[in-house]
Design a protein around this motif. Structure first.
Motif, mmCIF file in Angstrom:
data_model
loop_
_atom_site.group_PDB
_atom_site.id
_atom_site.type_symbol
_atom_site.label_atom_id
_atom_site.label_comp_id
_atom_site.label_asym_id
_atom_site.label_seq_id
_atom_site.Cartn_x
_atom_site.Cartn_y
_atom_site.Cartn_z
ATOM 1 N N GLU A 152 -8.768 -20.662 -34.484
ATOM 2 C CA GLU A 152 -9.147 -21.655 -33.675
ATOM 3 C C GLU A 152 -9.491 -21.274 -32.186
ATOM 4 O O GLU A 152 -10.418 -21.527 -31.704
ATOM 5 N N LEU A 176 -12.558 -19.222 -32.363
ATOM 6 C CA LEU A 176 -13.673 -19.912 -32.586
ATOM 7 C C LEU A 176 -13.876 -20.705 -31.344
ATOM 8 O O LEU A 176 -15.309 -21.020 -30.898
ATOM 9 N N THR A 177 -13.062 -21.274 -30.729
ATOM 10 C CA THR A 177 -13.121 -21.798 -29.340
ATOM 11 C C THR A 177 -14.121 -20.911 -28.357
ATOM 12 O O THR A 177 -15.052 -21.107 -27.722
ATOM 13 N N ARG A 178 -13.479 -19.590 -28.248
ATOM 14 C CA ARG A 178 -14.252 -18.745 -27.223
ATOM 15 C C ARG A 178 -15.593 -18.415 -27.770
ATOM 16 O O ARG A 178 -16.573 -18.189 -27.189
ATOM 17 N N ASP A 206 -17.564 -20.660 -29.498
ATOM 18 C CA ASP A 206 -18.346 -21.785 -29.181
ATOM 19 C C ASP A 206 -18.767 -21.658 -27.596
ATOM 20 O O ASP A 206 -19.863 -21.826 -27.322
ATOM 21 N N ALA A 207 -17.708 -21.307 -26.794
ATOM 22 C CA ALA A 207 -18.008 -21.174 -25.502
ATOM 23 C C ALA A 207 -19.136 -20.109 -24.980
ATOM 24 O O ALA A 207 -20.128 -20.335 -24.257
ATOM 25 N N LEU A 229 -21.499 -19.077 -27.087
ATOM 26 C CA LEU A 229 -22.940 -19.485 -27.681
ATOM 27 C C LEU A 229 -23.408 -20.568 -26.688
ATOM 28 O O LEU A 229 -24.599 -20.601 -26.570
ATOM 29 N N ALA A 230 -22.590 -21.563 -26.174
ATOM 30 C CA ALA A 230 -22.881 -22.626 -25.347
ATOM 31 C C ALA A 230 -23.659 -21.740 -23.891
ATOM 32 O O ALA A 230 -24.706 -22.236 -23.579
ATOM 33 N N GLN A 279 -26.976 -20.098 -25.004
ATOM 34 C CA GLN A 279 -28.147 -21.096 -25.168
ATOM 35 C C GLN A 279 -28.490 -21.705 -23.720
ATOM 36 O O GLN A 279 -29.784 -22.110 -23.515
#
Length: 124
Positions: A93, A96-98, A100-101, A103-104, A107
């Motif tokens: 988790e 995956l949180t890292r 997500d950050a 990738l954001a 983007q």
């Protein structure tokens, strides 16, 4: 499994899908070999062999009442396995949180680049 630690024995017992199905059935309540065999496409002797493996891993206990021998789920070894897995769930988790950050951020940077190139006359 002489010489094997309890957690390894539990995971080895749970590695078989038939034994997992038996565990799932026993989670609903105690059952006899006949009751456990009914939904499975294997013989009673095969179910008995699976029960011996589960009993050896301390995942079930068996008791006898008259001529009936019932199996019962023993949750403690499952709790130990779940606790071990939980440490790695937290790791994933966090990873995956890292991700997500990251990738954001990528983007957002890409969108900023797209806006700059879409309106080249606006940049001075």
């Amino acid at each position: 499994m002489a010489g094997t630690d309890q957690l390894s024995t539990v995971f080895a017992a749970l590695a078989d899908p038939t034994r997992r199905a038996i565990i799932a059935k026993l989670a609903e309540g105690d059952a006899t070999v006949t009751e456990l065999t009914a939904p499975l496409s294997i013989s009673m002797p095969a179910v008995s062999r699976h029960l011996k493996v589960l009993e050896g891993a301390a995942l079930i206990s068996r008791s006898q009442s008259g001529k009936w021998r019932a199996s019962r789920l023993e949750a403690a070894p499952l709790r130990e396995a779940a606790d071990w897995i939980e440490r790695y769930r937290r790791f994933w988790e966090s990873s995956l949180t890292r991700l997500d950050a990251h990738l954001a951020a990528m983007q957002a940077a890409e969108q900023a680049t797209d806006q700059t190139t879409a309106n080249p006359g606006d940049v001075k």
